[in-house]
Every structure is written in C-alpha cells, then in structure tokens.
Design an enzyme around this catalytic site. Structure first.
Site, PDB file in Angstrom:
ATOM      1  N   GLU A 118      -6.781  -6.725  -1.816  1.00  0.00           N
ATOM      2  CA  GLU A 118      -7.167  -7.162  -0.475  1.00  0.00           C
ATOM      3  C   GLU A 118      -8.672  -7.010  -0.305  1.00  0.00           C
ATOM      4  O   GLU A 118      -9.189  -5.892  -0.236  1.00  0.00           O
ATOM      5  CB  GLU A 118      -6.461  -6.334   0.612  1.00  0.00           C
ATOM      6  CG  GLU A 118      -4.961  -6.466   0.653  1.00  0.00           C
ATOM      7  CD  GLU A 118      -4.309  -5.667   1.772  1.00  0.00           C
ATOM      8  OE1 GLU A 118      -3.079  -5.626   1.818  1.00  0.00           O
ATOM      9  OE2 GLU A 118      -5.044  -5.070   2.607  1.00  0.00           O
ATOM     10  N   GLU A 168       0.793  -1.242   0.000  1.00  0.00           N
ATOM     11  CA  GLU A 168       0.000   0.000   0.000  1.00  0.00           C
ATOM     12  C   GLU A 168       0.820   1.285   0.000  1.00  0.00           C
ATOM     13  O   GLU A 168       0.287   2.356   0.258  1.00  0.00           O
ATOM     14  CB  GLU A 168      -0.997  -0.004   1.182  1.00  0.00           C
ATOM     15  CG  GLU A 168      -1.986  -1.145   1.105  1.00  0.00           C
ATOM     16  CD  GLU A 168      -2.900  -1.252   2.302  1.00  0.00           C
ATOM     17  OE1 GLU A 168      -4.007  -1.780   2.151  1.00  0.00           O
ATOM     18  OE2 GLU A 168      -2.495  -0.824   3.403  1.00  0.00           O
TER      19      GLU A 168
END
Length: 875
Positions: free
Chosen positions: A548, A482
């Site tokens: 995710e 991320e």
C-alpha cells in the site's frame, strides 16, 4: 422428499467468463418489501400466494435496504454533499429499522425427471427463507459470504404460481460509527465487510448494506446436478508468448449431486480444445460425490498472460453429465485460461517474486476496495473499471480485506483484461486488533479473536474459494489486511482448506507479512499515504514489495460538482488548514503546497485543473521510482488506492462516476512495458523493459524545450535493451539545471525504433530553482489545430497538431461531451489524455465509448494549460 442446504454451484468459473447451468435465470424483478414492524404475518403465511401485500413497496434485488429506500425516494443520495448525515444510522435506530421482508412471485413448474434449485449468491447478514407456505432453511442462515442453495422441486405450486418470502436481518452488532477505522470495530464480530462502519476514505453506510445483495437464481437440471467444477492448468518450463508451445497438463474434477431416491449411472465428461475427457460414474441416491477425471495433455496451447505480456486467451470448455438415457442431465460451460503462476523468494530484495508461465513479472498493482459502496454491481461497471486498470498498464489488483470476496463478474473482467488478482480474506489490522486504538470498543486481546463464529468464517472461506478458484486471473490468497486471522482460522486455511480445494496459489498470512516483503525498516510495512516530493519515490528505499503506497486523486471541476454543492465549492487552503466541511466530509487528504507551486488557484475550477498537474506528476514519479529499482530494491508495489466506491477525494485514478483524472494517465505513462525516463534527482536517463523480448536498434533521444518552444538536442544513443531489465545511460542534470535557471521548461525522453516510430514518449515539466512553475504561468498560447473522425460506431480519432514557431501545447484534456448538457459522456476510454504536443508535431488520441451513444448528439472538446477550449463536431 429430498431437501438439504448445499454449496452453490451456479456462477463458478474456471479462468473464466461465464459458467451456466443447463437452464437458469435470475429473479431480479417484481420484488416487493416491507419493514418488519409493518408485517404481522409469519413467513409461512406470508409466502402463501394468496396472502395480500397491501402497502408493500417495490424492492431492489439484488440490492440493499438502503438502495431500495433510495430508489423509492425515501432517503437522499448518500453520495452527494452531506446527505449521508440525513439518513438514520442503524446503531441509533436499532436493527429492526433496517430489518425487511422481501417477497417475489414467480412462475415455475417441475416436470418429470427435472430438479429445480433456488440459489442465493449473497445475503447480508442473516435470513429465513420461505416458499409457498413452507420454510426452506431448517436453521437461520448466517454470513455475508456464504451462498445458499435449496432444492425446491417438491415445494413448487402445481399451478406454477409461486411466492418466495425472505426476511433479512442486519449484522449484529452493527457497530458504532464513531469515526474510527471500521467505527468501534465491532462490525468485525460478524463474517461481513468492515468498511460499512466508516473508514478514513468513506463515511458509514447507514444500513450496513443489509439485504439480498447478490443474485437470486432459479436453476433447472436433470436428476444429477454438476456443482463446483474445478480446472487446473500446469504449464511447465519458461514460456514465451509468441513461441510455439510445448504441451500443458489439464486436471479436472466436479461434484455430482443426486437428490433423487434412485442411483444414477452415467458419464461425466469435460470438453476443451477439441478434446473430450470422460469417466463412467454411478451417483448414489440422495448423495453428492466428487469425481476426478484423468489428467490429460493439451498440445500447442494458447496461453493466458497478464496485461502487456501476451494475449489473454480463454478456451471455451464444458462439463456435462450424461446418464444412460443419453440426454444431458446438466451442463456447465466455462472459459479456461491456460497459465501457471509460480512464486519465488528473491533473496536480494528480500521479497516475493512473481512468475507467470516461467517468466518473472514486476508487479505494478492497484488496491481495490469494491465497485460500489452500496453493492450496486453491474457487469458493465466491472468491465469499465478493470479496463481502466489495464489502460494504466497495471498487471495486478489487490482486493482489500475490509471489503469482500469479489463477484464472479469482477474476475471475468480481470480474466479478459489480464489483471492478476491478490485476494484478501475478511480481516483488518484496524478492526481485528493489531494496533491500540481508543476508538475501539473492545481491547486488542478481544478484537484479536474476532469474528465471534470461527466455524462460519471457515465455512465461508471454503465456499468462496470454490466460487473463485478457477479464474485465470486469481493469483494469490491472503489471510487479511495487515493482520493474520486468529490462529485456528489461519492454520485451517493454510494446512487444510486451501491445499485441498486449490493448492495452486501462494497463501500470504497477511498483506504486509514478511513472507511477502521482509520488513527491515520498522513500522507497518506499507505506506506512505500522503502527497510526497517527487524525489522521495526515487531516493527513499521503502519496503521491497509495498502492498500500500499512494496519495491524492481529486478530480477536476466537473468531477467535483457531481457531489459537492455549489455553495461548498470553496478552494481549500492547506497552508492555513481551512477546508470546507463538505470537502472534509468527503475525506480530502490535502495537497500541501504542491498546487500553489503552479500559482495560487483563483477558484475551484482553477484548483481542479492545477490538481491534475500534481496528480499526473505524483503517480508517474511513484511508478517510475519503483520501476527504477526493479529487481534491486523491489519486486513490485501496489498503489493505495486506484478507485473509490464512494465520492471520496483521495486515492483514485477515476472518480465514482467513472470519470478519469490525470492520475490515470500519469500512471499509464510511467507504467509502460518499455519506458524511457529521467531520475529527477541526479538527471540519470534510464530505460525500463518489462517485456520478455530484446529491443534492438532503439534510439534513446533526450531534448530540452524552452518555454517558447525551442528544442535543443541534449543527446541521443542507439540502445540494445535486454528483457526484464532496468538500464542507466547518462545524466542530463546540467541541462535540467540550466532550464531551471530560466524559470523552467521541458525535458523530453523518447525511444524510437528503426523506422523512427515512437515507442515511448515522456515529457517532464521543470520548475524554477525555487521549485515554482513560474515559467508555465507565463507561457504564451499555443495555436493548435484539431480534428475528429469517426472510425466506427463507438470509436473516434482525435488529432491535435501544433504548428511551428510556437510553444508546447501543454497538458490538454480531451472530452466527449453531451451537446445538450455540456457534460462528459461516461465512461469513455481514451488511448491517452492530458496530452502535450511539441511544435511541428501532432498527436492522435483514440476514443472508445458505448456504441449506443448517438454521435449526432455529442461533441469533442479540447482544452489545456495554454490551449483555448475548442469544440469539435463529429462527422
């Protein structure tokens, strides 16, 4: 005298199950350790074989300090209850509390013409190394992901009795475990794993996993040592698994190290598939050179394919260096998977599309943290976990950036079972500054520069890429979780390190970057992470390659009692937000009203059984919803998460102890290569064909079954199903609504071949109009017949038969149990589980378990929603 630190050559793989030097062995026993405060001798004296070690205790190597303490019964099991709170945390004790000396006595001599190497595959975090009174590393070694290797030929004792002493220091800083993601974030100042300071799925590891955490080996070679062999396979064109293959190109290279004072002439050769490719080489004294062999063709190759698409063939291969004397100086064996991975931008979905051997693959992946939070790795556990992922019909595993570069044994299992690997490097948006976070010690600008030592990070990337780059399963590199690494690190990786060392895999800047999946929706580019209405997975359009997405994963009663004390076995009340402290400590994520829809649980056993119904439905719906929009909305998705390295209560298809829950089987069903399914919103019946082949004369059959077991054929139609497609046929919403008006029932979607054999079998259970499963709660018992037959050592066949004139035998779990304890044997691999059997039908489930299990001491149990438990002896 030759001495230098070099990049470790041992245990590198090319596609690959094993790679062994000419002679090597592990130092994995007879280690002793002591805390720094109790050791008065310096390293030189301590490593003298004559030094006394009174009061020292056995040490676990490979392992961490905390693992050694646990094995010596100095701390309670941190995975049980709230025991972890009873273990002192390094942030409060200071680093010396977990700073330890490790000592090993081993026998080894160097004979004439032989070189001996000492290899460390992983130390966390820094260390000094001594052997027989001499210090081996001229500078302190730093970095969890940087291997070490020392030429110890001249340091070995003449009598063969040697002593190795290593002092290991914890990460600095260790970080404040204040409840934030990665605690206060400062754990990321080191080049180490970040989860050890705590996350939303794990409590802190109190020693931050300090120790000699990976293998220590002794390797023996001749004058020239082969290091970092590299094999690249180029597979042009669009291939089909069953077809005769056109030639492929093989590119090979290796580094040759000569630590002696004389140049060595010889031949470097590579053998594969009956072909020997060789080159004459001179390796100068006291030097290392990289040698590239000429490219060559492999005719009619057997290709490596991801799971479900074809075989995972691995070619036995070997590099050898043969000097003029004719006796091999070093030999490295490996197994090569011949395949090529391509990446293409899908302009329709606005996301990356993966191709293997020219064929597009819809990615169905799982996010992987680590096998064990305390780094207790075994080849057997890796094999079991990756096999579970294969059994879920997944084709990719993403290694999350807050953990580590996985061990070669992990990639071996992925090579074996056909799981592509998406490898993050060691940064995270949480610790490395993407978001504002009051739990973090430093501001975002400061955290954005983590780690402190950028050169160490880059050196570690170089080393780890050399360790893993040859695996057939390895598909992608990624800068971090991320967040992109600091600019100088990122540019060096993108423009220099990865192109030079590999150049065959796509490099994503970070896990949810626009280069992977264009974010036109806003937010983080991933999620959600909590339980969802089933309809959401079908109706709501999320990110086109969601890295995710996922939610629950609580196991049944037997799973829960492994780590929750009996006094804490209290049913959670999610409506009133009354959660027991131990459940909360183990990161219970909550089921909302989803479990109550099956009737309010009477006790924890009832709660666990009903949770499995929710688990199955959630993950089947998740993967079906994404698959329904394959190539239109999506090119893939990766579930958060498929496993836990700690006893957490969320995001897992099997628990820490390798006991599957219903998530695994719901996902397995919904992820079939060829699958028939129903959109729960509009009742549209669909097929998904992930394979590269046509399916001709397939009967698509849809039935409803009421709660008494009466079947009604809704429709059936012959289909010609095209490769890699999603196809719609007709809606059965009216039939579904009719069942809902009668307190619910079942909807069966089947695909049959021309022999009327079942290709896909998908049974949905339907609620009443209020969304409650009142009908299921009033079902009568099913009188099923069961039998078990031993097929071979470690293999059983269990058959469930449901007679006529009764209800569906619904949602039965099959378990292999120990007769003495009544508990499940783990791990066991079931071809299916939580199975339902229609009246007048039977189902057969295959069990695969360790052949070492004595079948005379085990039984099979079968129990379900409306099926009384039966215990079957094995004959």
């Amino acid at each position: 005298m030759f001495f230098k630190i070099r990049i470790l050559s041992f245990f590198l793989f090319a596609g690959l199950i094993n790679l062994q030097a000419q002679t090597s062995y592990e130092l994995n026993s007879q280690w002793k350790c002591n805390n720094i405060s109790k050791v008065k001798l310096k390293g030189e004296a301590l490593s003298d074989p004559s030094a006394k070690l009174q009061g020292w205790q056995p040490a676990t190597v490979p392992g961490t300090v905390l693992t050694t303490m646990l094995n010596n019964k100095q701390v309670p099991d941190p995975f049980f209850g709230m025991n972890n709170n009873k273990i002192p945390d390094i942030y409060y004790t200071g680093r010396d509390y977990y700073t330890y000396w490790f000592v090993n006595a081993f026998k080894e001599k160097a004979v004439a013409g032989e070189q001996v190497w000492l290899n460390f595959r992983g130390v966390n975090y820094s260390c000094e190394v001594f052997l027989n009174g001499k210090k081996l590393n001229s500078k302190t070694h730093y970095g969890m992901f940087l291997r070490q290797s020392y030429n110890i030929t001249s340091f070995l004792a003449k009598n063969g009795n040697n002593r190795l002493a290593v002092i290991v220091y914890p990460p600095d800083p260790a970080g404040n475990p204040n409840g934030g993601q990665g605690g206060d974030g400062t754990i990321a100042r080191s080049v180490s794993h970040q989860y050890v300071a705590g996350w939303d799925w794990i409590q802190p590891m109190r020693d931050r996993n300090t120790g000699i955490w990976d293998k220590v080996t002794i390797e023996k070679t001749g004058a020239v040592n082969i290091r970092n062999p590299h094999v690249i396979t180029l597979v042009p064109g669009k291939r089909f698994p069953e077809a005769k293959q056109e030639p492929v190109t093989i590119k090979t290279s290796a580094e040759l190290e000569n630590p002696t004072s004389s140049a060595v002439q010889g031949t470097l050769q590579f053998k594969i598939g009956g072909i020997t490719n060789k080159k004459e080489v001179t390796v100068p004294a006291n030097s290392a050179v990289e040698v590239k062999l000429s490219d060559f063709s492999l005719e009619n190759p057997r290709l490596w394919w991801p799971a479900g698409y074809g075989e995972q063939y691995l070619y036995p291969a070997a590099f050898e260096f043969i000097p003029a004397s004719g006796q091999a100086s070093d030999r490295e064996t490996l197994n090569v998977g011949v395949r090529e991975i391509q990446n293409r931008w899908n302009s329709h979905t606005q996301s990356m599309q993966v191709h293997v051997n020219g064929q597009k693959i819809f990615i169905k992946g799982g996010n992987w943290i680590i096998s064990d939070a305390m780094l207790r790795f075994t080849e057997q556990r890796y094999d079991a976990e990756i096999r579970f992922h294969r059994d879920m019909n997944l084709n990719l595993i993403r290694i999350w950036g807050g953990a580590l570069t996985e061990r070669p044994e992990f990639y071996n299992a992925c090579d074996k079972y056909g799981l592509l690997v998406f490898q993050d490097f060691w940064t995270s948006g949480d610790c490395n500054g993407r978001w504002m976070d009051p739990m973090k010690k430093d501001d975002q600008w400061t955290r954005r520069k983590y780690p402190d030592d950028h050169s160490l990070f880059l050196n570690s990337v170089t080393d780890q890429v050399k360790m893993i780059r040859n695996h057939a399963s390895l598909a992608f590199y990624c800068g971090g979780n991320e967040i992109v690494p600091p600019e100088d690190i990122y540019i060096a990786m993108r423009d220099s390190i990865l192109p030079k060392l590999d150049g065959t895999r796509y490099f994503f800047s970070y896990s949810n970057s626009d280069s992977m999946s264009y974010n036109s929706l806003g937010g983080n580019g991933d999620g959600p992470y909590t339980i969802q209405p089933v309809s959401l997975f079908w109706e709501h359009r999320t990110f086109p390659f969601n890295s995710e997405v996922g939610n629950v994963g609580t196991g049944d009663y037997e799973s829960l009692e492994r780590f929750i004390p009996q006094e804490n076995m209290i049913v959670p009340d999610y409506t009133e937000k009354k959660i027991d402290s131990v459940w909360h400590y183990h990161k219970d994520i909550g089921y909302g009203e989803h479990i109550n829809a099956y009737g309010k649980p009477k006790d924890v056993r009832d709660f666990g059984n009903k949770a499995q119904l929710v688990n199955y439905e959630q993950y089947r719906a998740l993967i079906e919803g994404f698959s329904a929009h394959a190539w239109d909305w999506y090119t893939g998705t990766i579930i958060w998460k498929t496993q836990n390295p700690w006893t957490a209560l969320r995001g897992q298809m099997y628990d820490y102890y390798l006991d599957p829950n219903a998530c695994l089987y719901g996902l397995r069903n919904g992820s079939e290569i060829l699958h028939g399914m129903c959109n729960p919103v509009d009742g549209m019946i669909m097929t998904v064909n992930n394979a590269f082949r046509y399916y001709h004369d397939v009967m698509l059959q849809v039935k409803t079954i009421d709660l008494a077991g009466k079947e009604t054929l809704v429709s059936q139609v012959f289909c010609d199903i095209s490769p890699t497609t999603v196809q719609k046929y007709f809606s059965v919403k009216n039939a579904m609504d009719a069942l809902k008006q009668k307190s619910g029932g079942f909807l069966l979607v089947r695909l049959l071949n021309s022999k009327q054999e079942i290709l896909s079998d998908n049974l949905y259970w339907l609620s009443d109009e209020a969304g409650k499963y009142t009908g299921l709660q009033s079902m009568s018992q099913a009188d099923i017949k069961t039998s078990v037959k031993k097929i071979a050592d470690g293999k059983l066949e269990v058959t469930l038969s449901n007679p006529d004139n009764g209800p569906v035998a619904f949602f039965s779990r099959i378990s292999l149990v120990d007769n003495k304890t009544g508990k499940r044997i783990l791990p066991v691999f079931y071809s299916d589980n939580y199975v339902s059997v229609l009246p007048r039908e039977q189902k057969t489930v295959m069990l695969d378990y360790p052949a070492s299990v004595n079948t005379g001491g085990v039984s099979v149990t079968v129990s379900g929603w409306n099926v009384k438990e039966q215990k079957l002896s094995i004959r």
